[in-house]
Design a protein around this motif. Structure first.
Motif, PDB file in Angstrom:
ATOM      1  N   THR A  60       0.707  -1.177  -0.147  1.00 47.43           N
ATOM      2  CA  THR A  60      -0.008  -0.016   0.053  1.00 47.43           C
ATOM      3  C   THR A  60       1.002   1.216   0.030  1.00 47.43           C
ATOM      4  N   ARG A  61       2.067   1.374   0.799  1.00 44.92           N
ATOM      5  CA  ARG A  61       2.850   2.298   0.956  1.00 44.92           C
ATOM      6  C   ARG A  61       3.475   2.593  -0.316  1.00 44.92           C
ATOM      7  N   GLN A  62       4.031   1.570  -1.081  1.00 46.43           N
ATOM      8  CA  GLN A  62       4.566   1.606  -2.326  1.00 46.43           C
ATOM      9  C   GLN A  62       3.573   2.296  -3.585  1.00 46.43           C
ATOM     10  N   ALA A  63       2.452   1.623  -3.447  1.00 45.45           N
ATOM     11  CA  ALA A  63       1.377   2.024  -4.485  1.00 45.45           C
ATOM     12  C   ALA A  63       1.054   3.595  -4.414  1.00 45.45           C
ATOM     13  N   ILE A  64       1.073   3.951  -2.981  1.00 46.73           N
ATOM     14  CA  ILE A  64       0.727   5.618  -2.715  1.00 46.73           C
ATOM     15  C   ILE A  64       1.727   6.190  -3.374  1.00 46.73           C
ATOM     16  N   SER A  65       3.184   5.963  -3.008  1.00 47.90           N
ATOM     17  CA  SER A  65       4.361   6.471  -3.368  1.00 47.90           C
ATOM     18  C   SER A  65       4.475   6.698  -4.914  1.00 47.90           C
ATOM     19  N   ASP A  66       4.159   5.435  -5.500  1.00 49.18           N
ATOM     20  CA  ASP A  66       4.208   5.369  -7.059  1.00 49.18           C
ATOM     21  C   ASP A  66       3.145   6.349  -7.801  1.00 49.18           C
ATOM     22  N   HIS A  67       2.067   6.172  -7.031  1.00 50.46           N
ATOM     23  CA  HIS A  67       0.983   7.391  -7.641  1.00 50.46           C
ATOM     24  C   HIS A  67       1.170   8.790  -7.601  1.00 50.46           C
ATOM     25  N   ALA A  68       1.872   8.890  -6.418  1.00 49.28           N
ATOM     26  CA  ALA A  68       2.147  10.253  -6.153  1.00 49.28           C
ATOM     27  C   ALA A  68       3.323  10.945  -7.031  1.00 49.28           C
ATOM     28  N   THR A  69       4.359  10.196  -6.985  1.00 49.33           N
ATOM     29  CA  THR A  69       5.455  10.526  -8.008  1.00 49.33           C
ATOM     30  C   THR A  69       4.933  10.577  -9.521  1.00 49.33           C
ATOM     31  N   GLN A  70       4.176   9.776 -10.035  1.00 49.99           N
ATOM     32  CA  GLN A  70       3.660   9.948 -11.290  1.00 49.99           C
ATOM     33  C   GLN A  70       2.838  11.380 -11.272  1.00 49.99           C
ATOM     34  N   LEU A  71       1.900  11.365 -10.224  1.00 53.45           N
ATOM     35  CA  LEU A  71       1.381  12.606 -10.448  1.00 53.45           C
ATOM     36  C   LEU A  71       2.075  14.066 -10.417  1.00 53.45           C
TER      37      LEU A  71
ATOM     38  N   PHE B   6       4.935  19.167  -8.280  1.00 50.92           N
ATOM     39  CA  PHE B   6       4.548  18.974  -6.754  1.00 50.92           C
ATOM     40  C   PHE B   6       3.584  19.726  -6.291  1.00 50.92           C
ATOM     41  N   ASP B   7       3.834  21.229  -6.456  1.00 49.94           N
ATOM     42  CA  ASP B   7       2.820  21.896  -5.605  1.00 49.94           C
ATOM     43  C   ASP B   7       1.297  22.309  -6.078  1.00 49.94           C
ATOM     44  N   ARG B   8       1.238  21.677  -7.349  1.00 55.23           N
ATOM     45  CA  ARG B   8      -0.263  21.719  -8.000  1.00 55.23           C
ATOM     46  C   ARG B   8      -0.945  20.446  -7.441  1.00 55.23           C
ATOM     47  N   THR B   9      -0.242  19.455  -7.151  1.00 55.04           N
ATOM     48  CA  THR B   9      -0.973  18.229  -6.688  1.00 55.04           C
ATOM     49  C   THR B   9      -1.351  18.124  -5.383  1.00 55.04           C
ATOM     50  N   THR B  10      -2.431  17.374  -5.083  1.00 58.24           N
ATOM     51  CA  THR B  10      -3.281  17.470  -3.882  1.00 58.24           C
ATOM     52  C   THR B  10      -3.038  16.027  -3.439  1.00 58.24           C
ATOM     53  N   ILE B  11      -3.328  16.018  -1.809  1.00 58.54           N
ATOM     54  CA  ILE B  11      -3.353  14.736  -1.199  1.00 58.54           C
ATOM     55  C   ILE B  11      -4.601  13.955  -1.610  1.00 58.54           C
ATOM     56  N   ALA B  12      -5.756  14.672  -1.953  1.00 64.63           N
ATOM     57  CA  ALA B  12      -6.815  14.121  -2.315  1.00 64.63           C
ATOM     58  C   ALA B  12      -6.710  13.422  -3.775  1.00 64.63           C
ATOM     59  N   GLU B  13      -5.879  14.147  -4.822  1.00 60.80           N
ATOM     60  CA  GLU B  13      -5.881  13.591  -6.026  1.00 60.80           C
ATOM     61  C   GLU B  13      -4.915  12.411  -5.958  1.00 60.80           C
ATOM     62  N   ILE B  14      -3.989  12.327  -5.009  1.00 59.97           N
ATOM     63  CA  ILE B  14      -2.997  11.205  -4.778  1.00 59.97           C
ATOM     64  C   ILE B  14      -3.824  10.118  -4.187  1.00 59.97           C
TER      65      ILE B  14
END
Length: 199
Positions: free
Chosen positions: A16-27, A33-41
Protein backbone atom coordinates in the motif's frame (compact mmCIF):
# COMPACT_ATOMS: atom_id res chain seq x y z
CA UNK A 1 -2.86 -13.94 15.50
CA UNK A 2 -0.41 -16.19 13.69
CA UNK A 3 3.03 -15.20 12.43
CA UNK A 4 1.78 -15.85 8.88
CA UNK A 5 -1.09 -13.37 9.40
CA UNK A 6 1.33 -10.76 10.77
CA UNK A 7 3.64 -11.31 7.81
CA UNK A 8 0.79 -10.89 5.34
CA UNK A 9 -0.36 -7.74 7.11
CA UNK A 10 3.13 -6.21 6.96
CA UNK A 11 3.43 -7.18 3.28
CA UNK A 12 0.07 -5.51 2.56
CA UNK A 13 1.22 -2.35 4.36
CA UNK A 14 4.43 -2.23 2.32
CA UNK A 15 2.49 -2.74 -0.91
CA UNK A 16 0.00 0.00 0.00
CA UNK A 17 2.80 2.40 0.91
CA UNK A 18 4.61 1.68 -2.37
CA UNK A 19 1.42 2.09 -4.42
CA UNK A 20 0.72 5.46 -2.81
CA UNK A 21 4.30 6.59 -3.41
CA UNK A 22 4.26 5.42 -7.04
CA UNK A 23 0.98 7.19 -7.83
CA UNK A 24 2.15 10.34 -6.06
CA UNK A 25 5.41 10.42 -8.01
CA UNK A 26 3.58 9.98 -11.31
CA UNK A 27 1.18 12.83 -10.49
CA UNK A 28 3.98 15.07 -9.25
CA UNK A 29 5.92 14.56 -12.48
CA UNK A 30 2.84 15.13 -14.66
CA UNK A 31 1.37 18.12 -12.79
CA UNK A 32 4.11 19.44 -10.58
CA UNK A 33 4.54 18.84 -6.86
CA UNK A 34 2.92 22.07 -5.68
CA UNK A 35 -0.15 21.67 -7.91
CA UNK A 36 -0.93 18.08 -6.86
CA UNK A 37 -3.19 17.55 -3.84
CA UNK A 38 -3.28 14.74 -1.30
CA UNK A 39 -6.88 14.08 -2.33
CA UNK A 40 -5.79 13.53 -5.95
CA UNK A 41 -3.10 11.12 -4.81
CA UNK A 42 -5.59 9.21 -2.66
CA UNK A 43 -7.98 8.92 -5.60
CA UNK A 44 -5.26 7.70 -7.93
CA UNK A 45 -4.03 5.13 -5.38
CA UNK A 46 -7.63 4.11 -4.52
CA UNK A 47 -7.22 4.73 -0.82
CA UNK A 48 -8.68 7.19 1.66
CA UNK A 49 -7.01 10.58 2.07
CA UNK A 50 -6.30 9.66 5.70
CA UNK A 51 -4.50 6.51 4.55
CA UNK A 52 -2.12 8.67 2.52
CA UNK A 53 -1.37 10.91 5.51
CA UNK A 54 -0.98 7.91 7.83
CA UNK A 55 1.81 6.56 5.63
CA UNK A 56 3.22 9.97 4.69
CA UNK A 57 2.60 12.68 7.31
CA UNK A 58 4.35 15.28 5.11
CA UNK A 59 3.49 15.75 1.47
CA UNK A 60 7.20 16.21 0.71
CA UNK A 61 7.87 12.69 1.97
CA UNK A 62 5.68 11.33 -0.83
CA UNK A 63 8.18 12.71 -3.32
CA UNK A 64 11.33 12.13 -1.28
CA UNK A 65 10.30 8.75 0.07
CA UNK A 66 13.86 7.51 0.68
CA UNK A 67 14.39 10.31 3.21
CA UNK A 68 15.08 8.06 6.21
CA UNK A 69 17.71 6.08 4.30
CA UNK A 70 19.14 9.36 2.99
CA UNK A 71 19.38 11.00 6.42
CA UNK A 72 21.05 7.98 8.04
CA UNK A 73 23.26 7.05 5.07
CA UNK A 74 26.52 8.77 5.99
CA UNK A 75 26.21 7.90 9.68
CA UNK A 76 25.44 4.27 8.87
CA UNK A 77 28.49 4.02 6.60
CA UNK A 78 30.73 5.34 9.39
CA UNK A 79 29.03 3.15 12.01
CA UNK A 80 29.44 -0.05 9.96
CA UNK A 81 32.93 0.57 8.53
CA UNK A 82 35.68 -1.99 9.10
CA UNK A 83 37.82 -1.55 12.19
CA UNK A 84 40.74 0.79 11.56
CA UNK A 85 39.24 2.40 8.46
CA UNK A 86 38.87 6.18 8.55
CA UNK A 87 35.43 7.79 8.11
CA UNK A 88 36.76 9.55 4.99
CA UNK A 89 37.83 6.32 3.29
CA UNK A 90 34.61 4.56 4.28
CA UNK A 91 32.46 7.36 2.87
CA UNK A 92 34.51 7.58 -0.32
CA UNK A 93 34.21 3.84 -0.95
CA UNK A 94 30.48 3.87 -0.20
CA UNK A 95 29.93 6.84 -2.50
CA UNK A 96 31.83 5.26 -5.40
CA UNK A 97 29.83 2.04 -4.96
CA UNK A 98 26.57 4.04 -4.99
CA UNK A 99 27.64 5.80 -8.20
CA UNK A 100 28.43 2.48 -9.85
CA UNK A 101 24.97 1.26 -8.80
CA UNK A 102 23.39 4.55 -9.97
CA UNK A 103 21.64 4.76 -6.61
CA UNK A 104 18.80 7.33 -6.33
CA UNK A 105 20.01 8.21 -2.82
CA UNK A 106 23.10 9.90 -4.31
CA UNK A 107 21.05 11.68 -6.97
CA UNK A 108 20.41 9.21 -9.81
CA UNK A 109 16.71 9.96 -10.10
CA UNK A 110 16.15 10.50 -13.82
CA UNK A 111 15.49 13.78 -15.59
CA UNK A 112 11.72 13.99 -15.04
CA UNK A 113 12.09 13.50 -11.29
CA UNK A 114 15.04 15.90 -11.04
CA UNK A 115 13.03 18.54 -12.93
CA UNK A 116 10.04 18.03 -10.64
CA UNK A 117 12.25 18.67 -7.59
CA UNK A 118 14.06 21.62 -9.20
CA UNK A 119 10.74 23.29 -10.08
CA UNK A 120 9.36 23.08 -6.53
CA UNK A 121 10.57 25.56 -3.89
CA UNK A 122 8.93 23.32 -1.28
CA UNK A 123 10.92 20.26 -2.33
CA UNK A 124 14.15 22.21 -2.65
CA UNK A 125 13.68 23.47 0.91
CA UNK A 126 12.93 19.95 2.13
CA UNK A 127 16.03 18.63 0.36
CA UNK A 128 18.19 21.27 2.07
CA UNK A 129 16.64 20.23 5.39
CA UNK A 130 17.39 16.56 4.70
CA UNK A 131 21.02 17.40 3.88
CA UNK A 132 21.27 19.22 7.23
CA UNK A 133 19.75 16.25 9.04
CA UNK A 134 22.21 13.96 7.22
CA UNK A 135 25.11 16.09 8.44
CA UNK A 136 23.75 16.14 12.00
CA UNK A 137 23.35 12.36 12.01
CA UNK A 138 26.95 11.98 10.84
CA UNK A 139 28.16 14.40 13.53
CA UNK A 140 26.27 12.36 16.11
CA UNK A 141 27.91 9.15 14.92
CA UNK A 142 31.38 10.70 14.93
CA UNK A 143 30.65 12.11 18.39
CA UNK A 144 30.15 8.58 19.69
CA UNK A 145 33.80 7.84 18.86
CA UNK A 146 35.34 11.19 19.73
CA UNK A 147 35.27 13.08 23.00
CA UNK A 148 35.47 16.41 21.16
CA UNK A 149 31.95 17.23 19.91
CA UNK A 150 33.16 20.37 18.14
CA UNK A 151 35.70 18.33 16.15
CA UNK A 152 32.97 15.81 15.31
CA UNK A 153 30.72 18.59 13.99
CA UNK A 154 33.55 20.20 11.99
CA UNK A 155 34.54 16.90 10.35
CA UNK A 156 30.89 16.03 9.68
CA UNK A 157 30.38 19.42 8.03
CA UNK A 158 33.37 18.84 5.74
CA UNK A 159 32.36 15.29 4.81
CA UNK A 160 28.70 16.19 4.34
CA UNK A 161 29.74 19.24 2.32
CA UNK A 162 31.52 17.05 -0.22
CA UNK A 163 28.50 14.75 -0.31
CA UNK A 164 26.19 17.74 -0.93
CA UNK A 165 28.37 19.09 -3.77
CA UNK A 166 28.46 15.68 -5.43
CA UNK A 167 24.68 15.27 -5.09
CA UNK A 168 24.10 18.64 -6.74
CA UNK A 169 26.54 17.76 -9.52
CA UNK A 170 24.59 14.58 -10.30
CA UNK A 171 21.31 16.49 -10.30
CA UNK A 172 22.71 19.27 -12.48
CA UNK A 173 24.02 16.82 -15.04
CA UNK A 174 20.69 14.99 -14.97
CA UNK A 175 18.82 18.22 -15.69
CA UNK A 176 21.20 18.90 -18.59
CA UNK A 177 20.03 15.64 -20.15
CA UNK A 178 23.10 13.49 -19.62
CA UNK A 179 22.42 9.76 -19.38
CA UNK A 180 22.87 7.92 -16.10
CA UNK A 181 25.85 6.07 -17.60
CA UNK A 182 27.51 9.33 -18.67
CA UNK A 183 26.93 10.83 -15.25
CA UNK A 184 28.26 7.78 -13.44
CA UNK A 185 31.44 7.78 -15.53
CA UNK A 186 32.03 11.47 -14.84
CA UNK A 187 31.15 11.20 -11.14
CA UNK A 188 33.65 8.43 -10.47
CA UNK A 189 36.43 10.81 -11.45
CA UNK A 190 34.87 13.90 -9.85
CA UNK A 191 34.25 12.10 -6.56
CA UNK A 192 37.79 10.81 -6.32
CA UNK A 193 39.07 14.34 -6.92
CA UNK A 194 36.66 15.80 -4.34
CA UNK A 195 37.52 13.28 -1.63
CA UNK A 196 41.19 13.68 -2.49
CA UNK A 197 40.96 17.43 -1.89
CA UNK A 198 39.33 16.76 1.46
CA UNK A 199 42.03 14.27 2.42
Amino acid sequence: MSIDTLGLREQKKRETRQAISDHATQLFIERGFDRTTIAEIATAARVAKMTVTNYFPRKEDLALDHHEEFVDGLAKTVRERPSGQSPLVALQEAYLAAVRAQDPVVGFTGQAFARMVADSPTLLARLRDLHEQREAALAGELGVEWADSVAARVVAAQLAGVDRVLFREVQGRTLEGQSAEEIATAMLEIAQRAFGLLA
